[in-house]
Write a protein that holds these residues in place. Structure first.
Motif, mmCIF file in Angstrom:
data_model
loop_
_atom_site.group_PDB
_atom_site.id
_atom_site.type_symbol
_atom_site.label_atom_id
_atom_site.label_comp_id
_atom_site.label_asym_id
_atom_site.label_seq_id
_atom_site.Cartn_x
_atom_site.Cartn_y
_atom_site.Cartn_z
ATOM 1 N N PHE A 77 110.928 -51.637 57.292
ATOM 2 C CA PHE A 77 110.503 -53.146 57.241
ATOM 3 C C PHE A 77 111.454 -54.076 56.218
ATOM 4 O O PHE A 77 112.029 -53.324 55.250
ATOM 5 C CB PHE A 77 109.014 -53.372 56.910
ATOM 6 C CG PHE A 77 108.624 -53.107 55.639
ATOM 7 C CD1 PHE A 77 108.684 -53.887 54.506
ATOM 8 C CD2 PHE A 77 108.126 -51.819 55.409
ATOM 9 C CE1 PHE A 77 108.372 -53.574 53.369
ATOM 10 C CE2 PHE A 77 107.635 -51.349 54.024
ATOM 11 C CZ PHE A 77 107.912 -52.325 52.977
ATOM 12 N N SER A 80 108.778 -58.425 51.312
ATOM 13 C CA SER A 80 107.567 -57.832 50.304
ATOM 14 C C SER A 80 106.606 -58.528 50.453
ATOM 15 O O SER A 80 106.646 -59.804 51.032
ATOM 16 C CB SER A 80 108.160 -57.429 49.074
ATOM 17 O OG SER A 80 108.748 -58.623 48.558
ATOM 18 N N ARG A 81 105.608 -58.315 49.934
ATOM 19 C CA ARG A 81 104.220 -59.069 49.784
ATOM 20 C C ARG A 81 103.579 -59.048 48.367
ATOM 21 O O ARG A 81 102.203 -59.045 48.512
ATOM 22 C CB ARG A 81 103.360 -58.597 50.880
ATOM 23 C CG ARG A 81 103.899 -58.471 52.261
ATOM 24 C CD ARG A 81 102.878 -58.788 53.379
ATOM 25 N NE ARG A 81 101.652 -57.794 53.310
ATOM 26 C CZ ARG A 81 101.549 -56.845 54.286
ATOM 27 N NH1 ARG A 81 102.705 -56.667 55.321
ATOM 28 N NH2 ARG A 81 100.747 -55.916 54.121
ATOM 29 N N THR A 107 105.446 -59.639 57.240
ATOM 30 C CA THR A 107 106.202 -58.370 57.391
ATOM 31 C C THR A 107 106.894 -58.539 58.726
ATOM 32 O O THR A 107 108.132 -58.299 58.824
ATOM 33 C CB THR A 107 105.535 -57.222 56.832
ATOM 34 O OG1 THR A 107 105.042 -57.476 55.600
ATOM 35 C CG2 THR A 107 106.651 -56.011 57.118
ATOM 36 N N TYR A 110 109.893 -61.243 58.679
ATOM 37 C CA TYR A 110 110.803 -60.924 58.099
ATOM 38 C C TYR A 110 111.731 -59.838 58.616
ATOM 39 O O TYR A 110 113.067 -59.999 58.777
ATOM 40 C CB TYR A 110 110.566 -60.354 56.608
ATOM 41 C CG TYR A 110 110.154 -61.204 55.494
ATOM 42 C CD1 TYR A 110 111.102 -62.286 55.210
ATOM 43 C CD2 TYR A 110 108.933 -61.245 54.715
ATOM 44 C CE1 TYR A 110 110.677 -63.589 54.161
ATOM 45 C CE2 TYR A 110 108.685 -62.024 53.989
ATOM 46 C CZ TYR A 110 109.572 -63.071 53.552
ATOM 47 O OH TYR A 110 109.135 -63.729 52.566
ATOM 48 N N THR A 111 111.237 -58.795 59.308
ATOM 49 C CA THR A 111 111.785 -57.768 59.812
ATOM 50 C C THR A 111 112.604 -58.170 61.030
ATOM 51 O O THR A 111 113.623 -57.683 61.210
ATOM 52 C CB THR A 111 110.936 -56.738 60.246
ATOM 53 O OG1 THR A 111 110.063 -56.108 59.067
ATOM 54 C CG2 THR A 111 111.293 -55.358 60.721
ATOM 55 N N TYR A 144 106.430 -52.608 62.636
ATOM 56 C CA TYR A 144 106.734 -54.123 62.251
ATOM 57 C C TYR A 144 107.485 -54.957 63.199
ATOM 58 O O TYR A 144 108.057 -55.940 62.710
ATOM 59 C CB TYR A 144 107.262 -54.208 60.798
ATOM 60 C CG TYR A 144 106.272 -53.463 59.982
ATOM 61 C CD1 TYR A 144 105.074 -54.131 59.292
ATOM 62 C CD2 TYR A 144 106.520 -52.103 59.300
ATOM 63 C CE1 TYR A 144 104.153 -53.384 58.347
ATOM 64 C CE2 TYR A 144 105.710 -51.654 58.303
ATOM 65 C CZ TYR A 144 104.542 -52.365 58.070
ATOM 66 O OH TYR A 144 103.723 -51.614 57.236
ATOM 67 N N SER A 308 103.999 -48.774 52.239
ATOM 68 C CA SER A 308 104.011 -49.919 53.082
ATOM 69 C C SER A 308 104.137 -51.291 52.219
ATOM 70 O O SER A 308 103.991 -51.150 51.095
ATOM 71 C CB SER A 308 102.637 -50.054 54.057
ATOM 72 O OG SER A 308 101.771 -50.524 53.180
ATOM 73 N N PRO A 309 104.093 -52.360 52.855
ATOM 74 C CA PRO A 309 104.191 -53.691 52.074
ATOM 75 C C PRO A 309 102.936 -53.797 51.313
ATOM 76 O O PRO A 309 102.939 -54.532 50.334
ATOM 77 C CB PRO A 309 104.566 -54.757 52.955
ATOM 78 C CG PRO A 309 104.856 -54.066 54.199
ATOM 79 C CD PRO A 309 104.539 -52.557 54.445
#
Ligand SMILES: [Zn+2]
Length: 395
Positions: A77, A80-81, A107, A110-111, A144, A308-309
């Motif tokens: 992905f 980030s978060r 996410t 963004y991906t 994602y 994962s994020p």
């Protein structure tokens, strides 16, 4: 041919390893490698006698174990978060953040906006980091994209990755898109034959897919020749872990809300319970998987990072440390959960234990014994990582 001498060698003797099965702990040990394969194991004295002319790599102060296997990651992905961390601390749950369009939806956006090449670079960099912590095989999921073309794109990227370690690919049916679940499930069923991954996995939970949808998807995947994994009982118990009775699921993962009586079903099915202690920390939940019941019924336990994020750790050593301090696994159980049983959770029976004939995926640790792997928190203790006998990382 090379002999690696070590202060201590630790390995399970069978796969899967079930609680109370025998383990080999050899002090002043040695492993012999030829052409990337382990050909002999024993005490230093025995090995020296049997192979008098081999090169010797002397790690006489160090622990040697099988290479770590991370059987559950979401590495593919963009973005980030970290901004959600404060919201989590203020009491907003993962479910609430997701419902408000944060979490996974962010996410996914963004991906989608990131090119194939950039995603591939991100993936390769993350694999490199995981390797530096001792991971020699990693499972990676899609998930994602959330629209079917995007998910198939992620599967393609995943399959094209060039990696120094082995990557096991999984097509994850993650969360219903805002556009509607019914249609999405239909599209998934149509697309599954084209995913081309080794595994299909479904996130079965209150905020994701229900038992009926999960059953339909996994059945279709099994018919199409995929192996099956399952995110089960993570946020709530809605009956997901019951599916191990009906379907050949290699690994049921998370299991934070699994009722004790379901552990019997898991034990009977032969499914591996893959526990993800880093996520227990990052969810800030007080829920724990029923480890005592799993031991009692001798369910094979694996551990993974669940990178994962929402849970940002590529470090299997952290998973080992938390498996001990948070879940109460013994240091030996945690090590085996990260090696033999993690490999078995992916049904890779050619690695995860140190035995003649297995591939020479090994880690030499900057610690003298296996207790220390869990005992010391936070330092990268991998001194030398070997993939098929080739050094990947020197400390
Ligand atoms: Zn996951």
């Amino acid at each position: 041919m090379v002999i690696i001498r070590a202060k201590q060698l630790v390995t399970a003797l069978n796969m899967p390893w079930r609680y109370s099965d025998e383990v080999a702990v050899i002090n002043d040990a040695a492993v012999v490698i030829r052409d990337g394969v382990i050909i002999d194991v024993g005490t230093w004295e025995e090995i020296k006698r049997r192979h008098p002319h081999a090169n010797i790599w002397d790690f006489g102060d160090n622990l040697i174990t099988p290479g770590l296997v991370d059987p559950h990651t979401h590495l593919l992905f963009a973005g980030s978060r970290e901004d959600e961390l404060e919201r989590k601390l203020q009491g907003e749950s993962y479910e609430e953040i997701t419902r408000k369009g944060g979490g996974i939806y962010k996410t996914v956006k963004y991906t989608k906006e990131t090119s194939d090449q950039e995603l591939l670079n991100i993936l390769q960099k993350r694999i490199q980091i995981a390797t530096s912590f001792g991971t020699t095989t990693v499972e990676v999921k899609t998930g994602y994209g959330l629209d079917i073309d995007q998910e198939l794109r992620l599967a393609r990227i995943l399959k094209s990755v060039k990696s120094p370690i082995d990557v096991v690919t999984t097509f994850l049916v993650h969360i219903p898109p805002p556009a509607g679940r019914e249609n999405y499930v239909k599209e998934v069923l149509k697309a599954i034959p084209y995913a081309g991954t080794t595994y299909v996995d479904v996130f079965c939970d209150s905020i994701a897919f229900n038992v009926e949808e999960t059953r339909t998807i996994l059945k279709k995947a099994a018919e199409a020749g995929y192996k099956l994994r399952l995110h089960a009982d993570e946020l709530e118990y809605i009956g997901c872990s019951d599916l191990v009775e009906e379907l050949p699921i290699d690994s049921a993962d998370h299991l934070l809300n699994t009722p004790p009586e379901n552990v019997r079903k898991i034990a009977k099915s032969g499914t591996v319970a893959t526990l993800l202690p880093v996520t227990i920390l990052t969810l800030r939940t007080s829920k724990k998987p029923p480890v005592d019941e799993m031991r009692r019924l001798r369910v094979p336990i694996a551990i993974g990072t669940d990178f994962s994020p929402n849970s940002w750790s590529l470090n299997m050593q952290t998973a080992i440390e938390l498996a001990v301090y948070l879940l109460g696994l013994t240091p030996l159980e945690a090590l085996i959960a990260a090696t033999a049983n993690a490999a078995y959770s992916l049904r890779l029976t050619d690695r995860g234990i140190i035995q003649p004939g297995k591939i020479a995926d090994l880690v030499i640790w900057d610690v003298p014994n296996y207790h220390w792997l869990a005992y010391e928190i936070g330092r990268n203790k991998a001194k030398l990582v070997l993939k098929r006998g080739e050094p990947l990382r020197f400390l």
